[in-house]
Design a protein around this motif. Structure first.
Motif, PDB file in Angstrom:
ATOM      1  N   LYS A 472      -7.051   4.367  -7.443  1.00  0.00           N
ATOM      2  CA  LYS A 472      -7.353   3.011  -7.928  1.00  0.00           C
ATOM      3  C   LYS A 472      -6.602   2.705  -9.218  1.00  0.00           C
ATOM      4  N   ARG A 473      -6.395   3.732 -10.031  1.00  0.00           N
ATOM      5  CA  ARG A 473      -5.690   3.533 -11.301  1.00  0.00           C
ATOM      6  C   ARG A 473      -4.179   3.484 -11.127  1.00  0.00           C
ATOM      7  N   ASP A 474      -3.711   3.994 -10.013  1.00  0.00           N
ATOM      8  CA  ASP A 474      -2.275   4.106  -9.792  1.00  0.00           C
ATOM      9  C   ASP A 474      -1.695   2.722  -9.479  1.00  0.00           C
ATOM     10  N   GLU A 475      -0.763   2.251 -10.330  1.00  0.00           N
ATOM     11  CA  GLU A 475      -0.203   0.919 -10.177  1.00  0.00           C
ATOM     12  C   GLU A 475       0.611   0.762  -8.898  1.00  0.00           C
ATOM     13  N   ARG A 476       1.066   1.876  -8.340  1.00  0.00           N
ATOM     14  CA  ARG A 476       1.824   1.788  -7.086  1.00  0.00           C
ATOM     15  C   ARG A 476       0.974   1.214  -5.959  1.00  0.00           C
ATOM     16  N   PHE A 477      -0.330   1.398  -6.099  1.00  0.00           N
ATOM     17  CA  PHE A 477      -1.226   0.994  -5.007  1.00  0.00           C
ATOM     18  C   PHE A 477      -2.150  -0.147  -5.412  1.00  0.00           C
ATOM     19  N   ALA A 478      -1.708  -0.941  -6.374  1.00  0.00           N
ATOM     20  CA  ALA A 478      -2.541  -2.032  -6.890  1.00  0.00           C
ATOM     21  C   ALA A 478      -2.914  -3.021  -5.794  1.00  0.00           C
ATOM     22  N   GLU A 479      -2.041  -3.230  -4.817  1.00  0.00           N
ATOM     23  CA  GLU A 479      -2.316  -4.213  -3.776  1.00  0.00           C
ATOM     24  C   GLU A 479      -3.482  -3.820  -2.869  1.00  0.00           C
ATOM     25  N   PHE A 480      -3.904  -2.543  -2.946  1.00  0.00           N
ATOM     26  CA  PHE A 480      -5.012  -2.093  -2.113  1.00  0.00           C
ATOM     27  C   PHE A 480      -6.365  -2.185  -2.822  1.00  0.00           C
ATOM     28  N   ARG A 481      -6.368  -2.647  -4.052  1.00  0.00           N
ATOM     29  CA  ARG A 481      -7.624  -2.661  -4.806  1.00  0.00           C
ATOM     30  C   ARG A 481      -8.637  -3.638  -4.220  1.00  0.00           C
ATOM     31  N   ASP A 482      -8.143  -4.650  -3.495  1.00  0.00           N
ATOM     32  CA  ASP A 482      -9.070  -5.605  -2.874  1.00  0.00           C
ATOM     33  C   ASP A 482      -9.614  -5.099  -1.545  1.00  0.00           C
ATOM     34  N   THR A 483      -9.037  -3.986  -1.068  1.00  0.00           N
ATOM     35  CA  THR A 483      -9.520  -3.360   0.169  1.00  0.00           C
ATOM     36  C   THR A 483      -9.722  -1.869  -0.108  1.00  0.00           C
ATOM     37  N   PRO A 484     -10.741  -1.536  -0.875  1.00  0.00           N
ATOM     38  CA  PRO A 484     -10.951  -0.130  -1.288  1.00  0.00           C
ATOM     39  C   PRO A 484     -11.153   0.831  -0.118  1.00  0.00           C
ATOM     40  N   GLU A 503       1.863   5.848   0.164  1.00  0.00           N
ATOM     41  CA  GLU A 503       3.280   5.487   0.061  1.00  0.00           C
ATOM     42  C   GLU A 503       3.875   5.219   1.445  1.00  0.00           C
ATOM     43  N   LYS A 504       3.499   6.043   2.402  1.00  0.00           N
ATOM     44  CA  LYS A 504       3.973   5.826   3.770  1.00  0.00           C
ATOM     45  C   LYS A 504       3.401   4.532   4.349  1.00  0.00           C
ATOM     46  N   VAL A 505       2.137   4.245   4.005  1.00  0.00           N
ATOM     47  CA  VAL A 505       1.523   3.000   4.472  1.00  0.00           C
ATOM     48  C   VAL A 505       2.296   1.800   3.930  1.00  0.00           C
ATOM     49  N   LEU A 506       2.632   1.830   2.652  1.00  0.00           N
ATOM     50  CA  LEU A 506       3.398   0.736   2.046  1.00  0.00           C
ATOM     51  C   LEU A 506       4.746   0.562   2.736  1.00  0.00           C
ATOM     52  N   GLN A 507       5.427   1.674   2.972  1.00  0.00           N
ATOM     53  CA  GLN A 507       6.729   1.624   3.627  1.00  0.00           C
ATOM     54  C   GLN A 507       6.606   1.053   5.043  1.00  0.00           C
TER      55      GLN A 507
END
Length: 570
Positions: A472-484, A503-507
């Motif tokens: 949750k703290r990792d800025e790379r995954f900020a877009e997932f904070r609304d879907t915990p 990371e693979k999910v983002l890619q």
């Protein structure tokens, strides 16, 4: 003529005849007699000069019974002496000549040594016969000349029986057979070792004079180790106690203390940090390679790297645990092991008996990697266990998630019901634990923790909580904070590398958005997330199936309107 049938192999059929019943068994007489009832030994190239076919066409059953009784007497005398058969054999020239003659004129003994897979090779027969003669000499018991050939025949058959019974080479069973006869009694008397027949093979090969004595000491040692609180951590893998007892009978406790020390050192070794999520590897290294466990794991690392790079095994890259298993369990030839796994998986997929598992191909891999000698037999047992578990009212709560039955049957084939009972108990405890209150709205996590980490489900959830916080703290995954929920899934399903999973999910999401085949979903980007997280191995296939369903639903609606006089197509 064929040797004793393979179904007699260990522990599949425990009630084979001992020497006292050997002569009343029809298959033994079939073995001694030819197909037409004539004595096999008289149909040879070197018949006695005074051979009377009519007289010798019938087996002298009494001679074999006398031979059996004589063998029992000699063995009992040997046992009472408390001595072994080690040392030089001091047989006379006359004995050697009689032995050679008896062997030379026996077609049955020749048959046993024929073929590409010799049942009892001639060299093994020679050694066994000389050992029995030496045992008679040392015990000062004269072997009657008329019983020599019947004794040799029975002895050869006993070796064949024991080799088949324990799925062992005849040469490894020879000495124990000479001194003890048929060893089927070991399976009944020491039934607790029946699931590890290697113990019987080890005992027969290394303690031929007194196999029962060794197994009794081993039983006692295992019992003491299980009760010893110093080794409580090993109680979930009782095979460790057996290993310690069988290989270190003089000081099994000392061996386990060294194992514990080695495990601690391996866990702290930064070179081996990648194995910390699978501590069983440290145990295996410490137990099987006590002189240099770290060196063993370094070779494992090298093998894993080579296997991952090998294009022949590219299909296994999504389940890297197979590379570990190949490298750890087959250090001499891990690539050869994987080639056999591939072949077995292909055969299982084609087998109509296991069509129900085609939607979860990982089961085929599991069957092939963990049961390479008989993966089909393993899956048949799994099917039977699943059926029984589904009918068991104790586990009715799991019927909505039948995958749990599969996992119990596959991961715990010896006692799947016992495994599920422990899972139920763990789930109840986890739900009550206030540390994990945040997961009560997603109870499936408790199931996952209890099933996937039965030795320490609470520890699994604590690590999961820590991973969720970090993600949750990792800025790379900020877009997932609304879907915990995605972050939870990463932490629960990929505990070794949850960040790598995201990371693979983002890619994958990026690639799907750019794929023109799925342009219609760009206004609902959540679908791309679902495809990437729920179907990481084939997200594009997931979306294609979703499109097909939409088309099918639309066509069904139009057809319904046509038939009811509603809006017409075109």
């Amino acid at each position: 003529m064929q040797p004793p049938a393979k179904p007699m192999a260990c522990c599949g059929r425990a009630g084979l005849p001992g020497l006292n019943h050997l002569l009343s068994s029809s298959w033994v007489w079939d073995f001694i007699l030819g197909g037409d009832g004539s004595l096999l030994d008289q149909d040879n190239d070197l018949p006695p000069s005074n051979f009377d076919a009519a007289a010798e066409n019938k087996v002298d059953a009494e001679a074999y019974r006398r031979a059996a009784a004589f063998m029992t007497t000699v063995r009992e005398n040997q046992r009472m002496s408390g001595k072994t058969l080690r040392g030089l054999r001091r047989l006379s020239d006359e004995t050697h000549e009689s032995l050679s003659g008896a062997v030379r004129t026996s077609r049955l003994l020749a048959e046993l040594s024929k073929g590409s897979e010799e049942t009892v090779p001639a060299s093994v027969q020679q050694q066994a016969f000389e050992s029995f003669e030496e045992m008679c000499r040392r015990r000062k018991i004269s072997l009657p000349a008329d019983l020599r050939q019947p004794i040799y025949r029975l002895l050869a058959i006993e070796i064949a029986v024991n080799a088949s019974l324990f799925d062992a080479a005849a040469e490894n069973m020879s000495s124990a057979t000479v001194q003890n006869g048929v060893l089927d009694w070991m399976i009944e008397r020491f039934a607790e070792f029946r699931d590890t027949p290697g113990i019987f093979r080890h005992t027969a090969s290394n303690y031929p004079a007194d196999p029962a004595g060794f197994l009794e000491k081993m039983q006692q040692a295992v019992t003491e180790l299980k009760r010893d609180e110093r080794f409580a951590e090993f109680r979930d893998t009782p095979g460790i106690f057996r290993h310690a007892a069988i290989n270190n009978l003089t000081d099994p406790a000392g061996f386990l203390e060294k194992v514990q020390q080695s495990i601690t050192e391996l866990k702290q070794d930064e070179r081996l940090a990648e194995f910390r999520d699978m501590p069983g590897i440290f145990r295996r290294a410490a137990i099987n390679n006590p002189t240099d466990p770290a060196g063993f794991l370094e070779k494992v690392q090298q093998s894993i790297t080579e296997l991952k790079q090998d294009e022949r095994f590219a299909e296994f890259r999504d389940t890297p645990g197979i590379f570990r298993q190949a490298a750890v369990g087959n250090p001499r030839n891990p690539a050869g092991f994987l080639e056999k796994v591939q072949q077995a998986v292909t055969e299982l997929k084609r087998d109509e008996r296991f069509a129900e598992f085609r939607d979860t191909p990982g089961i085929f891999r599991r069957a092939a990697t963990n049961n390479l000698t008989d993966p089909a037999g393993f899956l048949e047992k799994v099917q039977q266990s699943i059926t029984e578990l589904k009918r068991d009212e104790r586990f009715a709560e799991f019927r909505d998630t039948p995958g749990i039955f599969r996992q119990a049957a596959i991961g715990n084939p010896t006692d799947p019901a016992g495994f599920l009972e422990k899972v139920q108990q763990s789930i109840t405890e986890l739900k009550r634990d206030e540390r994990f209150a945040e997961f009560r709205d997603t109870p499936g996590i408790f199931r996952q923790a209890a099933i996937g980490n039965p030795t320490d489900p609470a520890g699994f959830l604590e690590k999961m909580q820590q991973s969720i916080t970090e993600l949750k703290r990792d800025e790379r995954f900020a877009e997932f904070r609304d879907t915990p929920g995605i972050i939870r899934q990463a932490a629960s399903s990929n505990p070794a590398d949850p960040a790598g999973f995201l990371e693979k999910v983002l890619q994958t999401i990026t690639e799907l958005k750019q794929d023109e085949r799925f342009a219609e979903f760009r206004d609902t980007p959540g679908i791309f997330r679902q495809a990437a997280t729920s179907n990481p191995t084939d997200p594009a296939g997931f979306l294609a199936r979703l499109q097909a369903k939409k088309v099918g639903s639309y066509e069904a609606q139009v057809t319904s309107e046509d038939s009811s006089g509603g809006p017409q197509r075109g």
